[in-house]
Design a protein around this motif. Sequence first.
Motif: not given
Length: 251
Positions: A24, A142, A182
């Motif tokens: 991520m 995010p 996400t």
Amino acid sequence: MMDNRFATALVIACVLSLISTIYMAASIGTDFWYEYHTLSPAENVSEAGRSIWEEFVSEEADEKTYTDALFRCNGTVGLWRRCITVPKNSHWYSPPETDMTTNCISFSLSDQFMEKYIEPGNHNSGTDLNRTYLWRLQFLLPFVSLGLMCFGALIGLCACACRSLYPAIATGVLHFLAGLCTLGLVGCYVAGIELLHKKLPLPEDVRGEFGWSFCLACVSAPLQFMAAALFIWAARTNRKEFTLLKAYRVA
């Protein structure tokens, strides 16, 4: 004493959590969420000279201006930056130019929250609310996801210090919420790109595709869900068996 099944589940969950966090973070920090491939970028740049780069980096560059440059110059777009590929000596007319370089410019914070218009580049066409909020969500989600995972890791450390598995339920729930964020990020980005290309169709000699940064985010979501499932399963099952064992001893 902890059962080996639960210890193994926790170790696997921690590894999945770590990998998803790395993926991520890497996807947020890189510029290859979407890529444009032009058949002859050097020729496209030489036609307009240095004006393409000047318009691309200009503070007054609107969405249509920099998107056209992305189309013509093998552009890539990330969550924070946009990049184009230009000849190193683009200010001189020296065809054919084979020595290319990638130049990038960051989206400012005001750019991230700027309104998107129904007709990109036309400020009088009215606000496109769908694209505006999709763009803002793809910027915020995010960081929410990473924050939830970091908070979950902190709770996990506290659980280890307390020698109790029960707080791992909270860690699992936070990882599940991070996975939803996400997944929402990926959905918002895909929807935003599709809506943009309906407003500004790709030229015939330009091909667009999602890049590896986008793929990292796509992989991160299922890893977060798997880690969440393992955390919750280990905590609940261990708690249930401990309760049964305690009742058996009392009896």
